[in-house]
Design a protein around this motif. Structure first.
Motif, short mmCIF file in Angstrom:
data_model
loop_
_atom_site.label_atom_id
_atom_site.label_comp_id
_atom_site.label_asym_id
_atom_site.label_seq_id
_atom_site.Cartn_x
_atom_site.Cartn_y
_atom_site.Cartn_z
N ARG A 84 0.85 -1.19 0.00
CA ARG A 84 0.00 0.00 0.00
C ARG A 84 0.88 1.24 0.00
O ARG A 84 1.83 1.32 0.78
N GLU A 85 0.55 2.18 -0.88
CA GLU A 85 1.22 3.48 -0.81
C GLU A 85 0.74 4.15 0.46
O GLU A 85 -0.44 4.08 0.83
N TRP A 86 1.68 4.78 1.17
CA TRP A 86 1.39 5.30 2.49
C TRP A 86 1.82 6.76 2.56
O TRP A 86 2.92 7.12 2.14
N THR A 87 0.97 7.60 3.11
CA THR A 87 1.30 9.00 3.32
C THR A 87 1.67 9.21 4.77
O THR A 87 0.85 9.01 5.66
N LEU A 88 2.91 9.57 5.00
CA LEU A 88 3.37 9.85 6.36
C LEU A 88 2.97 11.27 6.74
O LEU A 88 3.14 12.20 5.97
N LEU A 89 2.42 11.42 7.91
CA LEU A 89 2.06 12.75 8.40
C LEU A 89 3.22 13.34 9.18
O LEU A 89 3.85 12.64 9.98
N PRO A 90 3.49 14.61 8.96
CA PRO A 90 4.53 15.25 9.78
C PRO A 90 4.01 15.40 11.21
O PRO A 90 2.89 15.87 11.42
N LEU A 91 4.79 14.98 12.15
CA LEU A 91 4.39 15.07 13.55
C LEU A 91 5.22 16.14 14.23
O LEU A 91 6.39 16.34 13.91
N PRO A 92 4.61 16.81 15.19
CA PRO A 92 5.35 17.88 15.89
C PRO A 92 6.52 17.32 16.70
O PRO A 92 6.60 16.21 17.06
#
Length: 92
Positions: A84-92
């Protein structure tokens, strides 16, 4: 770069997989060193693993997987269950 989550299932000959595992882990280490593998590890129940790759595109991922010692043989020792293509979210 594109991030992919790859789920493996250990549903084949365990003895063969365990024999190949040191080469597989060396290969993963080389991919981590050049930035193409972000995370990897077996599930706690030892029935499979999750690998997170960061590559240019699906074609590069397919080439990376094809060169993996788990799969570069006439009889693979694991099964790719899901990609699965996955979008990583930027975390603080």
């Amino acid at each position: 770069m594109t991030t992919f989550a790859v789920r493996l299932v250990f549903d084949r000959d365990d003895a063969a997989r365990l024999e190949v595992r040191p080469k597989h882990r060396e290969y993963l280490a080389s991919l981590a060193a050049d930035g193409r593998l972000r995370l990897a590890g077996p599930f706690a129940d030892q029935q499979g693993a999750m690998l997170i790759y960061e590559v240019a595109d699906r074609a590069e991922l397919d080439a990376v997987l094809a060169a993996d010692p788990y799969f570069d043989r006439p009889e693979p020792v694991a099964t790719v269950d899901e990609i699965r293509e996955w979008t990583l979210l930027p975390l603080p």
